[in-house]
Scaffold this motif. Structure first.
Motif, PDB file in Angstrom:
ATOM      1  N   PHE A  82      50.965  40.802  35.019  1.00  0.00           N
ATOM      2  CA  PHE A  82      50.869  40.877  33.564  1.00  0.00           C
ATOM      3  C   PHE A  82      50.253  42.212  33.165  1.00  0.00           C
ATOM      4  O   PHE A  82      49.617  42.873  33.976  1.00  0.00           O
ATOM      5  N   ARG A  83      50.430  42.566  31.914  1.00  0.00           N
ATOM      6  CA  ARG A  83      49.648  43.623  31.281  1.00  0.00           C
ATOM      7  C   ARG A  83      48.595  42.917  30.448  1.00  0.00           C
ATOM      8  O   ARG A  83      48.906  42.008  29.679  1.00  0.00           O
ATOM      9  N   LEU A  84      47.358  43.328  30.622  1.00  0.00           N
ATOM     10  CA  LEU A  84      46.279  42.751  29.835  1.00  0.00           C
ATOM     11  C   LEU A  84      46.280  43.377  28.449  1.00  0.00           C
ATOM     12  O   LEU A  84      46.929  44.400  28.216  1.00  0.00           O
ATOM     13  N   ALA A  85      45.538  42.788  27.528  1.00  0.00           N
ATOM     14  CA  ALA A  85      45.469  43.309  26.162  1.00  0.00           C
ATOM     15  C   ALA A  85      44.919  44.731  26.141  1.00  0.00           C
ATOM     16  O   ALA A  85      45.257  45.515  25.261  1.00  0.00           O
ATOM     17  N   ASN A  86      44.103  45.096  27.142  1.00  0.00           N
ATOM     18  CA  ASN A  86      43.562  46.453  27.211  1.00  0.00           C
ATOM     19  C   ASN A  86      44.546  47.441  27.846  1.00  0.00           C
ATOM     20  O   ASN A  86      44.232  48.620  28.015  1.00  0.00           O
ATOM     21  N   GLY A  87      45.738  46.980  28.231  1.00  0.00           N
ATOM     22  CA  GLY A  87      46.765  47.841  28.794  1.00  0.00           C
ATOM     23  C   GLY A  87      46.794  47.901  30.309  1.00  0.00           C
ATOM     24  O   GLY A  87      47.735  48.439  30.892  1.00  0.00           O
ATOM     25  N   ASN A  88      45.775  47.371  30.978  1.00  0.00           N
ATOM     26  CA  ASN A  88      45.728  47.404  32.434  1.00  0.00           C
ATOM     27  C   ASN A  88      46.756  46.461  33.051  1.00  0.00           C
ATOM     28  O   ASN A  88      47.011  45.379  32.531  1.00  0.00           O
ATOM     29  N   LYS A  89      47.312  46.877  34.183  1.00  0.00           N
ATOM     30  CA  LYS A  89      48.187  46.010  34.979  1.00  0.00           C
ATOM     31  C   LYS A  89      47.284  45.062  35.762  1.00  0.00           C
ATOM     32  O   LYS A  89      46.228  45.481  36.258  1.00  0.00           O
ATOM     33  N   ALA A  90      47.675  43.791  35.884  1.00  0.00           N
ATOM     34  CA  ALA A  90      46.816  42.828  36.572  1.00  0.00           C
ATOM     35  C   ALA A  90      47.638  41.773  37.294  1.00  0.00           C
ATOM     36  O   ALA A  90      48.670  41.327  36.792  1.00  0.00           O
ATOM     37  N   LEU A  91      47.143  41.386  38.468  1.00  0.00           N
ATOM     38  CA  LEU A  91      47.642  40.200  39.158  1.00  0.00           C
ATOM     39  C   LEU A  91      46.802  39.043  38.639  1.00  0.00           C
ATOM     40  O   LEU A  91      45.574  39.056  38.778  1.00  0.00           O
ATOM     41  N   VAL A  92      47.450  38.085  38.018  1.00  0.00           N
ATOM     42  CA  VAL A  92      46.757  37.000  37.321  1.00  0.00           C
ATOM     43  C   VAL A  92      46.993  35.682  38.041  1.00  0.00           C
ATOM     44  O   VAL A  92      48.113  35.374  38.447  1.00  0.00           O
ATOM     45  N   SER A  93      45.920  34.916  38.199  1.00  0.00           N
ATOM     46  CA  SER A  93      45.992  33.567  38.750  1.00  0.00           C
ATOM     47  C   SER A  93      44.964  32.712  38.023  1.00  0.00           C
ATOM     48  O   SER A  93      43.831  32.561  38.482  1.00  0.00           O
ATOM     49  N   ILE A  94      45.361  32.214  36.857  1.00  0.00           N
ATOM     50  CA  ILE A  94      44.428  31.396  36.077  1.00  0.00           C
ATOM     51  C   ILE A  94      45.110  30.119  35.617  1.00  0.00           C
ATOM     52  O   ILE A  94      46.314  30.052  35.471  1.00  0.00           O
ATOM     53  N   ARG A  95      44.288  29.121  35.405  1.00  0.00           N
ATOM     54  CA  ARG A  95      44.764  27.838  34.900  1.00  0.00           C
ATOM     55  C   ARG A  95      44.232  27.630  33.499  1.00  0.00           C
ATOM     56  O   ARG A  95      44.276  28.503  32.676  1.00  0.00           O
ATOM     57  N   GLN A  96      43.666  26.487  33.223  1.00  0.00           N
ATOM     58  CA  GLN A  96      43.230  26.127  31.872  1.00  0.00           C
ATOM     59  C   GLN A  96      41.990  26.882  31.406  1.00  0.00           C
ATOM     60  O   GLN A  96      41.762  27.025  30.226  1.00  0.00           O
ATOM     61  N   GLY A  97      41.159  27.324  32.332  1.00  0.00           N
ATOM     62  CA  GLY A  97      39.836  27.825  31.983  1.00  0.00           C
ATOM     63  C   GLY A  97      39.807  29.074  31.137  1.00  0.00           C
ATOM     64  O   GLY A  97      40.714  29.886  31.166  1.00  0.00           O
ATOM     65  N   GLU A  98      38.733  29.206  30.400  1.00  0.00           N
ATOM     66  CA  GLU A  98      38.481  30.399  29.602  1.00  0.00           C
ATOM     67  C   GLU A  98      37.611  31.390  30.379  1.00  0.00           C
ATOM     68  O   GLU A  98      37.678  32.578  30.145  1.00  0.00           O
ATOM     69  N   ARG A  99      36.776  30.874  31.306  1.00  0.00           N
ATOM     70  CA  ARG A  99      35.891  31.748  32.078  1.00  0.00           C
ATOM     71  C   ARG A  99      36.592  32.128  33.378  1.00  0.00           C
ATOM     72  O   ARG A  99      36.868  31.283  34.217  1.00  0.00           O
TER      73      ARG A  99
END
Length: 135
Positions: A82-99
């Protein structure tokens, strides 16, 4: 109807398997993140542990995954690139959590992951990187 069921059954099975495939492993070679169809190993020397932080995505919206470039985004799970809102490229592995744990790397991308205890993982990674604790 039967033909559709026979076709969609295996597809559903593969998707179910992929979405349940969430794993973090710390070995002597570094941190390995496995999420849905993606797997990446990052050497400890490639992790910018001094910058790592636990963030609440509701408060720190700059870290929210915004643009899916090669991943899966369904209610309750975001997995892949994904691209984060700050523009950085990221490998993301998240579920329901906010933290979540935001962990930048020296390899041109960030990690945005959701371990059981993010603060404990940062502390452990720092100890392993400094040689005080075996992986």
């Amino acid at each position: 109807m039967l033909a559709i069921a026979l076709l969609l059954g295996p597809v559903w099975g593969v998707l179910d398997w992929a979405l349940r495939r969430q794993h973090l492993a710390l070995g002597t070679d570094g941190l390995t993140i496995t999420t849905s169809f993606y797997k990446r190993s990052v050497p400890l020397s490639g992790l910018k542990l001094e910058q790592a932080r636990v963030v609440n995505l509701a408060e720190h919206i700059d870290y929210k995954p915004r643009l899916k470039t090669n991943g899966t985004s369904l209610p309750g799970i975001k997995s892949g690139w994904f691209r984060l809102a700050n523009g950085n490229k990221a490998l993301v592995s998240i579920r329901q959590g906010e933290r979540v744990l935001w962990l930048p790397t020296s390899e041109g991308y960030d990690l945005l992951i959701e371990p059981v205890d993010a603060r404990q993982l940062i502390d452990h990674l720092q100890q392993v990187a400094s040689g005080r604790t075996p992986a």
